[in-house]
Enzyme design. Structure first.
Site, PDB file in Angstrom:
ATOM      1  N   ASP A   1     129.175 -19.982 110.749  1.00 19.76           N
ATOM      2  CA  ASP A   1     129.690 -21.065 111.580  1.00 19.76           C
ATOM      3  C   ASP A   1     129.270 -22.430 111.030  1.00 19.76           C
ATOM      4  O   ASP A   1     128.171 -22.568 110.493  1.00 19.76           O
ATOM      5  CB  ASP A   1     129.130 -20.875 113.009  1.00 19.76           C
ATOM      6  CG  ASP A   1     129.890 -21.704 114.016  1.00 19.76           C
ATOM      7  OD1 ASP A   1     130.961 -22.221 113.672  1.00 19.76           O
ATOM      8  OD2 ASP A   1     129.398 -21.846 115.146  1.00 19.76           O
TER       9      ASP A   1
ATOM     10  N   ASN B   1     140.828 -16.999 116.407  1.00 22.58           N
ATOM     11  CA  ASN B   1     141.092 -18.056 115.429  1.00 22.58           C
ATOM     12  C   ASN B   1     142.592 -18.258 115.165  1.00 22.58           C
ATOM     13  O   ASN B   1     142.987 -19.277 114.581  1.00 22.58           O
ATOM     14  CB  ASN B   1     140.397 -17.758 114.087  1.00 22.58           C
ATOM     15  CG  ASN B   1     138.903 -17.954 114.146  1.00 22.58           C
ATOM     16  OD1 ASN B   1     138.153 -17.322 113.411  1.00 22.58           O
ATOM     17  ND2 ASN B   1     138.447 -18.823 115.029  1.00 22.58           N
TER      18      ASN B   1
END
Lengths: 308, 329
Positions: free
Chosen positions: A45, A93
């Site tokens: 991340d 996503n």
């Protein structure tokens, strides 16, 4: 404050490079003599925030992130860590802009192709497995990914599980659905379904060991639907949240986390061994308990009243 | 039959190809010696492998010694870190104290930009001999936590305790919560609460209002759900068995199994996933917490803390208020 040119000259100095390389070898050699995880997973991340902070395009941030992954895989290979998982693309996503999704797909395929190159013998070492719901992956990308899987399937030194189009809840649902099909086909008896049987039907192949260490970068302290089944037992898995963006995640930080894991594991094992050693014998209860009749006979019972 | 020389059978050299293969080779001294007496080759090979293994072993011990030295330094660092963390926690506990006053708690949380809608806490049954430990310590922790949650304005709390001690002693928990609410809010305005055990699908209203329809129909101020390890993986497996049975009766098909369907079922069986999970444990120890319910939940724990204190509770809410919520984006 040290000026940048001095910093750079120190870093690029041949003596510094030599020292860094040898120190790294020493550290890797030492770590390998202790306990190391079999399976390490990463939530990579912070690529976009890294790009924003450095004033570069988002795609460059993802590019920097993928380079970081290659370094980490290299380190895992040196340390003989056999299974590595990385959260490359979540089903959620797909909510991102089509442009960014396309860029991410391109980078992924491009970087996975690196493992087919002869450079560093990756093509002989790393086996790539795509873990996730393949029905969501666009056909042209899926063909490329399956080709990479096929070309690397015989490699056995390091298995890289790429969690692509993956969420843990989807994996759990997939397992339930698969078990129902098996039950209908009389391949399993419904009453005999247990946790082990449940795990056998995940996207992960059966030979995958439990996740020993999960590392999430960027400082967020949540799992974002990643391996929630696999890491919810702290007796098996350790979760580490660290406050750096993924492209800034350095190998030294990775070594530190491994050292911490290794130290805690050894300490726990030593404590367990010590708890079994007692000058009064082993007084811990086993699962079946202690049968009174198994105890040695006591001394004769004698009353002060004589034979009465 | 050929006789053995020093216990080793001599090799008959009838065809050199058998020994050296078809490729022309220049036999070395050792090779010739070994053909004459196989023990030479064997012993030299063993010596080589022994030499190698001794070197390997020496290197292993050297590297392991380095690792043990690093462990030693790390353990010193860890001890210092532990002392530092404990001192910090002591100071935090001195700095933040609700003084059994709901207004102080509300004032503290009103400085925050947002609060979690659903809160969960992981509590541990500590040994009897520890201060604040044992069953009554756990009851005190659970009831105090319920009061802080209510005073801060959150109306849903789930308490996870691995073994299910609280579930098995609901009557004691009800009394403890009632007493704590009375201490904080006064005897005339005790807030209404309900204790739920989702696994058994039972609810307990107030101290003793299970048959009081007025109490039940009124607005309940706080819902406390009790969870344990049986609400985790085991519940998902049980659900799978039930769905498999239904599929056999043709009431459902595997194509109908979606994430939303499972989520609906598990929400019924365990509850809605919490926004924030506070772990009152020294490390991030999920202890088998229901996996389906930790999808997006924020975790908060204070390193080296084992106590259930208001400072940790408030710091968890402060941390949550700074979190960015962005599913997949």
């Amino acid at each position: 404050m040290i000026p940048n040119f001095i910093k750079e000259s120190i870093i690029s100095n041949p003596v510094s490079i030599w020292m860094e390389q040898h120190l790294r070898d020493l550290f890797v050699g030492s770590l390998r003599t202790g306990q190391l995880p079999n399976h390490v997973a990463f939530i990579m991340d912070g690529n976009r925030r890294y790009a924003k902070n450095n004033g570069i395009e988002v795609s460059k941030g993802h590019e920097a992130g993928s380079k970081s992954l290659v370094h980490i895989i290299d380190a895992c290979n040196q340390l003989h860590i056999k299974h590595v998982s990385c959260y490359a693309f979540s089903i959620e996503n797909f909510n991102r802009s089509p442009q960014e999704v396309d860029t991410l797909f391109e980078i992924l395929v491009d970087k996975l192709n690196l493992f087919l190159d002869n450079e560093k013998d990756y093509n002989k070492l790393v086996q790539i497995r795509i873990i996730g719901n393949k029905s969501y992956i666009p056909r042209d990308t899926l063909i490329k990914l399956e080709e990479i899987e096929r070309l690397t399937q015989k490699n056995n030194d390091l298995i890289l599980n790429v969690n692509f189009s993956y969420t843990s809840r989807d994996e759990i649902t997939h397992s339930i659905s698969k078990i129902i099909d098996k039950s209908l086909n009389n391949e399993i008896i419904t009453k005999k379904i247990d946790i082990n049987e449940f795990q056998k039907n995940f996207y992960y192949p059966e030979d995958t060991p439990p996740v020993d260490l999960l590392i999430r970068t960027s400082g967020h302290t949540r799992l974002s639907d990643y391996l929630i089944w696999q890491v919810n037992d702290d007796q098996i898995s350790t979760i580490e949240f660290i406050n750096v963006y993924w492209p800034d995640f350095k190998i030294l930080q990775f070594y530190y986390l491994l050292l911490k894991w290794s130290y805690n594991k050894s300490w726990k094992q030593t404590r367990e061994e010590w708890s079994n050693i007692s000058i009064f014998g082993n007084n811990t209860l086993n699962e079946s308990g202690i049968n009174l009749k198994d105890l040695p006979n006591p001394p004769p019972l004698v009353s002060i009243l004589g034979k009465k | 039959m050929s006789t053995k020389v020093n216990g080793v059978e001599p090799v008959e050299v009838s065809d050199p190809k058998l020994l050296f293969g078809t490729k022309p080779v220049k036999p070395s001294k050792d090779l010739i010696k070994s053909v004459v007496d196989p023990r030479i080759k064997a012993s030299s090979k063993r010596a080589k492998s022994e030499g190698k293994s001794i070197t390997d072993r020496l290197f292993f011990y050297l590297f392991h010694l380095i690792l043990l030295t690093i462990y030693g330094f790390y353990s010193i660092f860890r001890s210092l870190q532990y002392v530092n963390n404990r001192i910090r926690i002591k100071f935090l506990n001195l700095a933040y104290n609700p003084s059994k006053t709901p207004q102080i708690i509300r004032d503290d949380v009103n400085k925050l930009s947002k609060l979690p809608k659903r809160l969960s806490a992981v509590l541990n049954l500590k040994p009897e001999e520890e201060e604040g430990g044992g069953f009554y310590g756990l009851l005190n922790d659970a009831s105090e936590l319920t009061t802080w949650t209510l005073a801060s304005g959150i109306s849903t709390l789930s308490i996870y305790e691995y073994e299910g001690t609280l579930k098995n002693n609901v009557e004691d928990l009800r009394a403890a919560i009632f007493k704590k609410l009375r201490d904080y809010f006064g005897p005339t305005s005790i807030p209404k609460f309900v204790v739920k055990i989702p696994h058994l699908n039972v609810q307990f209203y107030g101290l003793n209002h299970d048959d009081d329809d007025n109490y039940k129909n009124d607005v309940i101020d706080i819902e406390v759900s009790l969870l344990s390890v049986e609400d985790g993986k085991a519940t998902i497996v049980e659900l799978t068995k039930t769905l498999a049975e239904l599929a056999k009766k043709k009431e459902i098909s595997s194509k109908n199994i979606t994430v939303d369907l499972i989520d609906g079922e598990l929400t019924e069986l365990v509850g809605i996933e919490p926004d924030l999970i506070i772990l009152f444990t020294p490390t991030l120890a999920l202890q088998g917490y229901p996996p389906w319910h930790i999808r997006l939940s924020e975790f908060y724990w204070e390193a080296d803390n084992e106590d259930v204190t208001y400072a940790i509770f408030l710091r968890a809410l402060q941390k949550y208020s700074t979190c960015k919520i962005n599913v997949g984006k």
